[in-house]
Design a protein around this motif. Structure first.
Motif, PDB file in Angstrom:
ATOM      1  N   ASP A 147       0.296   6.265  -5.317  1.00 24.19           N
ATOM      2  CA  ASP A 147       0.848   5.959  -3.994  1.00 24.19           C
ATOM      3  C   ASP A 147       2.096   5.085  -4.071  1.00 24.19           C
ATOM      4  O   ASP A 147       3.024   5.232  -3.262  1.00 24.19           O
ATOM      5  CB  ASP A 147      -0.211   5.276  -3.123  1.00 24.19           C
ATOM      6  CG  ASP A 147      -1.268   6.240  -2.616  1.00 24.19           C
ATOM      7  OD1 ASP A 147      -1.010   7.460  -2.620  1.00 24.19           O
ATOM      8  OD2 ASP A 147      -2.351   5.779  -2.209  1.00 24.19           O
ATOM      9  N   ALA A 151       5.877   6.004  -2.514  1.00 19.95           N
ATOM     10  CA  ALA A 151       6.662   5.149  -1.628  1.00 19.95           C
ATOM     11  C   ALA A 151       8.079   4.932  -2.146  1.00 19.95           C
ATOM     12  O   ALA A 151       8.997   4.656  -1.365  1.00 19.95           O
ATOM     13  CB  ALA A 151       5.958   3.806  -1.440  1.00 19.95           C
ATOM     14  N   HIS A 183       5.291   5.413   3.165  1.00 16.60           N
ATOM     15  CA  HIS A 183       5.272   6.171   1.915  1.00 16.60           C
ATOM     16  C   HIS A 183       6.176   7.399   1.899  1.00 16.60           C
ATOM     17  O   HIS A 183       6.474   7.911   0.806  1.00 16.60           O
ATOM     18  CB  HIS A 183       3.837   6.626   1.613  1.00 16.60           C
ATOM     19  CG  HIS A 183       2.907   5.495   1.320  1.00 16.60           C
ATOM     20  ND1 HIS A 183       2.288   4.763   2.311  1.00 16.60           N
ATOM     21  CD2 HIS A 183       2.486   4.959   0.135  1.00 16.60           C
ATOM     22  CE1 HIS A 183       1.521   3.823   1.751  1.00 16.60           C
ATOM     23  NE2 HIS A 183       1.627   3.926   0.449  1.00 16.60           N
TER      24      HIS A 183
END
Length: 219
Positions: A147, A151, A183
């Motif tokens: 993640d 981003a 993100h």
């Protein structure tokens, strides 16, 4: 851990034969719960012709009497440690690895459960996918180690949903509202009067988004 069931390569519907796909961007369509590959494939004539469109059938059969196919079970989805959405996304990625060259441009368009899988695949491989179209879907609440990189890359995502959609729980919608802008490069609309479905107005916006992505890929 959820058992991964492979995507049936023989069930995929293609808008172009194999000898006409080389060098063209690929748009993969992921249907919703209880549907099949023919559902979203009906959108192909409304999408930019530059894309090769592939409509994939989800690999699981939902419990009787629900018809069609599913990407993951909806029963117990929120149980602690659940990874059903990630497992479904990995199954999609495995099919893609076998079906297409690694260097080609790939975008994902999913509806409802299919959109959740599309977003999860993007999270797993942020550099693999050029964009995602999320129609009436949501982001899975579990964190992924990729993640942070997502981003940084911030790929474009279109999110369209109906103001009268009562299928996706409010908590999942709220999480998606909070999570996506941090993100991805987010665009989209909430359509007044629309339920858990896709409208002609939304299709116009989706086509505009796709044409923008094509323009960004041109030298």
């Amino acid at each position: 851990m959820s058992e991964m069931v492979p995507v049936d390569a023989d069930a995929v519907l293609w808008s172009a034969p194999a000898d006409e796909r080389a060098g063209r961007p690929l748009l993969v369509l992921l249907h919703g719960y209880g549907s099949d590959e023919r559902d979203l494939f009906g959108l192909a004539p409304f999408l930019p012709a530059e894309f090769v469109v592939a409509a994939v059938r989800a690999p699981l059969s939902p419990p009787f009497p629900t018809p069609g196919w599913s990407w993951y079970p909806i029963e117990g989805l929120d149980a602690p440690g659940g990874d059903a959405v990630t497992t479904a996304a990995r199954s999609l990625i495995d099919w893609l690895d076998a079906a297409t060259p690694a260097e080609g441009t790939v975008g994902l368009l999913g509806f409802s459960q299919g959109a959740a899988v599309a977003l999860q695949a993007l999270r797993l491989q942020p550099d693999r996918f050029a964009f995602v179209v999320n129609l009436a879907g949501y982001v899975d609440s579990g964190a992924l180690p990729t993640d942070e990189h997502l981003a940084e890359v911030r790929p474009p995502v279109f999110w369209g949903r109906g103001a009268r959609d009562e299928v996706i729980p409010a908590a999942r919608v709220e999480h998606t509202i909070q999570w996506l802008p941090d993100h991805v490069e987010l665009s989209g609309r909430v359509y007044a009067g629309l339920t858990h479905s896709v409208s002609q107005e939304e299709l116009v916006d989706v086509r505009a988004f796709l044409e923008k992505q094509l323009a960004a890929q041109r030298p």
